[in-house]
Enzyme design. Structure first.
Site, PDB file in Angstrom:
ATOM      1  N   TYR A 133       0.854  -1.194   0.000  1.00  0.00           N
ATOM      2  CA  TYR A 133       0.000   0.000   0.000  1.00  0.00           C
ATOM      3  C   TYR A 133       0.882   1.233   0.000  1.00  0.00           C
ATOM      4  CZ  TYR A 133       0.952   1.037   4.956  1.00  0.00           C
ATOM      5  OH  TYR A 133       1.582   1.363   6.137  1.00  0.00           O
ATOM      6  N   CYS A 134       0.257   2.399  -0.243  1.00  0.00           N
ATOM      7  CA  CYS A 134       0.993   3.661  -0.236  1.00  0.00           C
ATOM      8  C   CYS A 134       0.042   4.740   0.254  1.00  0.00           C
ATOM      9  CB  CYS A 134       1.538   3.967  -1.630  1.00  0.00           C
ATOM     10  SG  CYS A 134       0.260   4.026  -2.920  1.00  0.00           S
ATOM     11  N   GLY A 135       0.089   5.931  -0.339  1.00  0.00           N
ATOM     12  CA  GLY A 135      -0.823   6.979   0.066  1.00  0.00           C
ATOM     13  C   GLY A 135      -2.191   6.863  -0.581  1.00  0.00           C
ATOM     14  N   TRP A 184      -3.395   4.314   2.279  1.00  0.00           N
ATOM     15  CA  TRP A 184      -3.431   5.133   3.486  1.00  0.00           C
ATOM     16  C   TRP A 184      -4.610   6.097   3.492  1.00  0.00           C
ATOM     17  CZ3 TRP A 184      -1.481   4.474   8.030  1.00  0.00           C
ATOM     18  CH2 TRP A 184      -1.317   5.544   8.930  1.00  0.00           C
TER      19      TRP A 184
END
Length: 288
Positions: free
Chosen positions: A238-240, A266
């Site tokens: 995952y990331c932003g 996120w």
């Protein structure tokens, strides 16, 4: 685990693309703060490329906890593919001006939708220009309507509940920068940033060399192996907002590793105040 090197299946070099005339080229230049960069496309782009508005065609409509770029509606995506002139069996190349990081989300979405043969331009548009390859200006060309079939589900993805329940033997990779991952304290004394508890951190930029090109498979396999990714346990990333993490999933695919994507990332996690947040470096290199 012995990692494979399958980059030719997922990436294409600028030199190779320059001599091909049988692929559909999609320009997906986009940044979270500026949106789709159609003006940049019209100023200059790879000859024959069609501009793609990523948030309106490769992502769906946001709701309360969906995150910034949820999965697109199947019919919206199908109609977009038709407009881009894409039919079943077409070779597709996607590119951006962020060394392939944004284009990776296009690769992920199109592959998830059942299209085969999607590749990302290694190094992106900046590398194309660095080599002195031709560019053109103007709007997207008029192309015959395509007849691509959309069959979603070809790639694994997680929602927030599935991510929170991700099995402890597995490796959950946070693809954001280290400062975002670690978090801290704002001027008002309240915590900022942080990460999903148990996640390890490997910024997506770690996949690239100083020229924005994908690192050799031997280097990539070593850095992912250091996180405990060895084929013995599931992997998710995952990331932003679901873009940088798509690049992690793409790079892992070149090594023969099937990684699930938390699409909402996120932005979806923090939209629900009941979700736990961890800070600091305790799990920086190895899942706890």
């Amino acid at each position: 685990m012995t990692f494979t090197d399958r980059r030719d299946q997922f990436f294409i070099s600028a030199e190779e693309l320059a001599i091909l005339d049988t692929v559909r080229i999609l320009d997906v230049r986009f940044t979270p703060d500026q949106g789709a960069q159609v003006a940049e496309f019209e100023r200059e782009h790879i000859p024959g490329a069609v501009f793609v508005d990523l948030p309106s065609t490769l992502a769906g409509v946001q709701d309360g906890t969906s995150g910034r770029l949820p999965l697109p509606e199947v019919e919206v995506l199908r109609q977009a593919l038709e407009g881009w002139g894409i039919s079943d069996g077409d070779g597709i190349v996607v590119y951006d001006d962020r060394h392939g990081i944004t284009a990776a989300r296009a690769w992920w979405t199109l592959t998830w939708a059942g299209l085969r043969g999607v590749r990302v331009l290694d190094g992106g548009f900046s590398h194309w220009k660095r080599l002195g390859l031709p560019v053109e200006s103007g709007t997207s060309p008029t192309v015959p309507r395509g007849t691509a079939t959309v069959t979603p589900g070809a790639l694994r993805h997680l929602d927030a509940d599935e991510t929170q329940a991700f099995p402890p033997p597995g490796v959950l990779v946070d693809a954001r920068g280290r400062d975002q991952y670690e978090g801290g304290q704002g001027d008002d004394g309240r915590p900022t940033g942080g990460h999903i508890p148990g996640a390890v951190n490997l910024p997506t930029t770690s996949n690239l060399d100083d020229n924005g090109l994908l690192k050799p498979a031997s280097v990539l396999s070593e850095q992912y192996g250091a996180l405990g990714i060895d084929g013995s346990a599931p992997v998710a990333t995952y990331c932003g907002g679901g873009i940088a993490a798509s690049h992690q999933a793409l790079v892992l695919a070149t090594l023969g590793v099937d990684a699930a994507l938390f699409v909402g990332s996120w932005s979806a996690w923090t939209a629900d105040p009941s979700r736990p947040v961890a800070t600091g470096t305790k799990h920086h290199t190895l899942r706890g």
